[in-house]
Scaffold this active site. Structure first.
Site, PDB file in Angstrom:
ATOM      1  N   ALA A  65       0.859  -1.178   0.000  1.00 15.13           N
ATOM      2  CA  ALA A  65       0.000   0.000   0.000  1.00 15.13           C
ATOM      3  C   ALA A  65       0.894   1.226   0.000  1.00 15.13           C
ATOM      4  O   ALA A  65       2.054   1.166   0.418  1.00 15.13           O
ATOM      5  CB  ALA A  65      -0.884  -0.017   1.242  1.00 15.13           C
ATOM      6  N   GLY A 109       0.694  -5.195   0.854  1.00 17.15           N
ATOM      7  CA  GLY A 109      -0.482  -5.354  -0.006  1.00 17.15           C
ATOM      8  C   GLY A 109      -0.133  -5.946  -1.359  1.00 17.15           C
ATOM      9  O   GLY A 109      -0.987  -6.561  -2.011  1.00 17.15           O
ATOM     10  N   GLU A 112      -0.108  -9.561  -0.808  1.00 20.44           N
ATOM     11  CA  GLU A 112      -1.497  -9.981  -0.547  1.00 20.44           C
ATOM     12  C   GLU A 112      -2.318 -10.027  -1.834  1.00 20.44           C
ATOM     13  O   GLU A 112      -3.112 -10.941  -2.043  1.00 20.44           O
ATOM     14  CB  GLU A 112      -2.121  -9.036   0.491  1.00 20.44           C
ATOM     15  N   GLU A 132       4.777  -5.216   7.219  1.00 24.29           N
ATOM     16  CA  GLU A 132       3.960  -4.213   7.904  1.00 24.29           C
ATOM     17  C   GLU A 132       4.401  -3.992   9.346  1.00 24.29           C
ATOM     18  O   GLU A 132       4.263  -2.899   9.897  1.00 24.29           O
ATOM     19  CB  GLU A 132       2.470  -4.618   7.884  1.00 24.29           C
TER      20      GLU A 132
HETATM   21  N1  CO8 Z   1       4.529   3.327  -0.399  1.00 20.39           N
HETATM   22  C1  CO8 Z   1       4.904   4.517  -0.904  1.00 20.39           C
HETATM   23  N2  CO8 Z   1       6.079   4.724  -1.542  1.00 20.39           N
HETATM   24  C2  CO8 Z   1       6.898   3.665  -1.680  1.00 20.39           C
HETATM   25  C3  CO8 Z   1       6.582   2.404  -1.174  1.00 20.39           C
HETATM   26  C4  CO8 Z   1       5.323   2.234  -0.511  1.00 20.39           C
HETATM   27  N3  CO8 Z   1       4.899   1.062  -0.051  1.00 20.39           N
HETATM   28  N4  CO8 Z   1       7.608   1.564  -1.441  1.00 20.39           N
HETATM   29  C5  CO8 Z   1       8.533   2.283  -2.097  1.00 20.39           C
HETATM   30  N5  CO8 Z   1       8.107   3.561  -2.245  1.00 20.39           N
HETATM   31  C6  CO8 Z   1       8.806   4.675  -2.887  1.00 20.39           C
HETATM   32  C7  CO8 Z   1       9.923   5.216  -2.026  1.00 20.39           C
HETATM   33  O1  CO8 Z   1       9.425   6.127  -1.079  1.00 20.39           O
HETATM   34  C8  CO8 Z   1      10.812   5.866  -3.058  1.00 20.39           C
HETATM   35  O2  CO8 Z   1      10.238   7.086  -3.415  1.00 20.39           O
HETATM   36  P1  CO8 Z   1      11.160   8.438  -3.470  1.00 20.39           P
HETATM   37  O3  CO8 Z   1      12.153   8.155  -4.572  1.00 20.39           O
HETATM   38  O4  CO8 Z   1      10.192   9.522  -3.786  1.00 20.39           O
HETATM   39  O5  CO8 Z   1      11.809   8.536  -2.146  1.00 20.39           O
HETATM   40  C9  CO8 Z   1      10.683   4.937  -4.274  1.00 20.39           C
HETATM   41  O6  CO8 Z   1       9.469   4.209  -4.059  1.00 20.39           O
HETATM   42  C10 CO8 Z   1      11.808   3.941  -4.381  1.00 20.39           C
HETATM   43  O7  CO8 Z   1      11.925   3.263  -3.147  1.00 20.39           O
HETATM   44  P2  CO8 Z   1      13.303   3.087  -2.364  1.00 20.39           P
HETATM   45  O8  CO8 Z   1      14.198   4.268  -2.612  1.00 20.39           O
HETATM   46  O9  CO8 Z   1      12.995   2.775  -0.942  1.00 20.39           O
HETATM   47  O10 CO8 Z   1      13.901   1.820  -3.132  1.00 20.39           O
HETATM   48  P3  CO8 Z   1      14.884   0.709  -2.572  1.00 20.39           P
HETATM   49  O11 CO8 Z   1      15.262  -0.096  -3.750  1.00 20.39           O
HETATM   50  O12 CO8 Z   1      15.973   1.342  -1.757  1.00 20.39           O
HETATM   51  O13 CO8 Z   1      13.994  -0.172  -1.550  1.00 20.39           O
HETATM   52  C11 CO8 Z   1      12.049  -1.400  -0.850  1.00 20.39           C
HETATM   53  C12 CO8 Z   1      12.950  -0.949  -2.033  1.00 20.39           C
HETATM   54  C13 CO8 Z   1      12.811  -2.376   0.031  1.00 20.39           C
HETATM   55  C14 CO8 Z   1      10.857  -2.104  -1.480  1.00 20.39           C
HETATM   56  C15 CO8 Z   1      11.603  -0.178  -0.022  1.00 20.39           C
HETATM   57  O14 CO8 Z   1      11.098   0.819  -0.905  1.00 20.39           O
HETATM   58  C16 CO8 Z   1      10.546  -0.479   0.990  1.00 20.39           C
HETATM   59  O15 CO8 Z   1      10.836  -1.019   2.043  1.00 20.39           O
HETATM   60  N6  CO8 Z   1       9.268  -0.100   0.693  1.00 20.39           N
HETATM   61  C17 CO8 Z   1       8.167  -0.273   1.640  1.00 20.39           C
HETATM   62  C18 CO8 Z   1       7.698  -1.696   1.681  1.00 20.39           C
HETATM   63  C19 CO8 Z   1       6.572  -1.853   2.700  1.00 20.39           C
HETATM   64  O16 CO8 Z   1       6.727  -1.578   3.867  1.00 20.39           O
HETATM   65  N7  CO8 Z   1       5.401  -2.306   2.217  1.00 20.39           N
HETATM   66  C20 CO8 Z   1       4.225  -2.497   3.062  1.00 20.39           C
HETATM   67  C21 CO8 Z   1       3.358  -1.263   3.011  1.00 20.39           C
HETATM   68  S1  CO8 Z   1       1.963  -1.338   4.143  1.00 20.39           S
HETATM   69  C22 CO8 Z   1       0.851  -2.334   3.342  1.00 20.39           C
HETATM   70  O17 CO8 Z   1       1.064  -2.788   2.257  1.00 20.39           O
HETATM   71  C23 CO8 Z   1      -0.438  -2.623   4.064  1.00 20.39           C
HETATM   72  C24 CO8 Z   1      -1.451  -3.231   3.104  1.00 20.39           C
HETATM   73  C25 CO8 Z   1      -2.776  -3.521   3.764  1.00 20.39           C
HETATM   74  C26 CO8 Z   1      -3.685  -2.346   3.646  1.00 20.39           C
HETATM   75  C27 CO8 Z   1      -5.042  -2.635   4.167  1.00 20.39           C
HETATM   76  C28 CO8 Z   1      -5.699  -1.324   4.634  1.00 20.39           C
HETATM   77  C29 CO8 Z   1      -7.037  -1.521   5.244  1.00 20.39           C
END
Ligand code: CO8
Length: 258
Positions: A65, A109, A112, A132
């Protein structure tokens, strides 16, 4: 229909949806989930489509998400107007066969949504995770339920509690994915599987999917009874007559109900 966060195309009887927010690693923002819901509804309604493929980029299927949007939400707004519910339902309750083609990150997500599809074909670079817990929450779109059904309690607990990622090879060993292929062959392999499925009788494929899914909803004797009744009902279809006649005539079947 011009979408901004996804791309859609059709190849023969296969509909392909590509998540397309490369700068955010296909994070599932509100705009993307709305477009995904709409695209799925279009393919569901289209009689010319017999199977759907959901994919992302080589780097990310979806990194979860959109955390930047998620951090603005509060309990009451999520409880009353959960923006994700419609999308999750549109994938999980999609009635035609749907395959997830996963390369790179499938996190939160993203993992999922892939698990809501009927099966996952992954490239060697795929990385699955439910991170998460690192954000102070837990999976909220079926991860705590579908992951243990796919990989068993030990690995599901490990992933949900530590937030660690699982590579493609481990995911295949654990039963999360059906096949692992080289990254540059992923779409060819997935499209071949999808075209094969789409060449069958669509109602029979839909009933097959429904019956397999019942294995996760019912006990064994109820599930077997459900299967038997549906199997029997298939003998009322022209496609059953055609499929069996074609075998006897040593020719390819021409299924009419697609
Ligand atoms: N949301 C928003 N932006 C994201 C996300 C995300 N999940 N993942 C990556 N991005 C963005 C980064 O902020 C970055 O943007 P910017 O260049 O503007 O800073 C760009 O994508 C590239 O990301 P990174 O620089 O971090 O790239 P890396 O190669 O260094 O890292 C990773 C890749 C490991 C994937 C890292 O980006 C990361 O850890 N992302 C988050 C992963 C995460 O925590 N996902 C779970 C999110 S919560 C969720 O999914 C809950 C779902 C259930 C919802 C139900 C609601 C009722």
């Amino acid at each position: 229909m011009a979408y901004t966060t996804i791309q859609t195309k059709t190849e023969g009887r296969v509909g392909v949806i590509t998540l397309d927010r490369p700068k955010a690693l296909n994070a599932l923002c509100d705009a993307l989930t709305a477009e995904l819901t709409e695209a799925l509804a279009g393919f569901e309604a289209d009689d010319a489509i017999g199977c759907v493929v959901l994919t992302g980029s080589a780097k990310a299927f979806a990194a979860g998400a959109d955390i930047k949007e998620l951090q603005e939400k509060d309990f009451i707004s999520l409880y009353r107007h959960d923006p994700f519910e419609k999308t999750w339902e549109s994938v999980a309750r999609f009635r035609k066969p749907i395959i997830a083609a996963v390369s790179g990150y499938a996190l939160g997500g993203g993992c999922e949504i892939a698990m809501m599809c009927d099966f996952i074909i992954a490239s060697e670079t795929a990385r699955f995770g439910q991170p998460e817990i690192n954000l102070g929450v837990m999976p909220g779109a079926g991860g705590t339920q579908r992951l243990p059904r796919a990989v068993g309690k030990a690995k599901a607990m490990d992933m949900c509690l530590t937030g660690r990622m699982m590579g493609a090879e481990e995911a295949e060993r654990a039963g999360l994915v059906s096949r692992v292929v080289p990254v540059d062959e992923l779409m060819d392999v997935v499209m071949e599987a999808a075209q094969t499925i789409a060449s069958k009788s669509l109602p029979i494929a839909m009933m097959t999917k429904e019956a397999v899914n019942m294995a996760f909803e019912m006990g064994l004797s109820e599930g077997v009874r459900f299967e038997r009744r549906v199997f029997q009902s298939q003998f009322a279809t022209e496609d059953q007559s055609e499929g069996m006649a074609a075998f006897a005539d040593k020719r390819a079947p021409h299924f009419r109900h697609r």
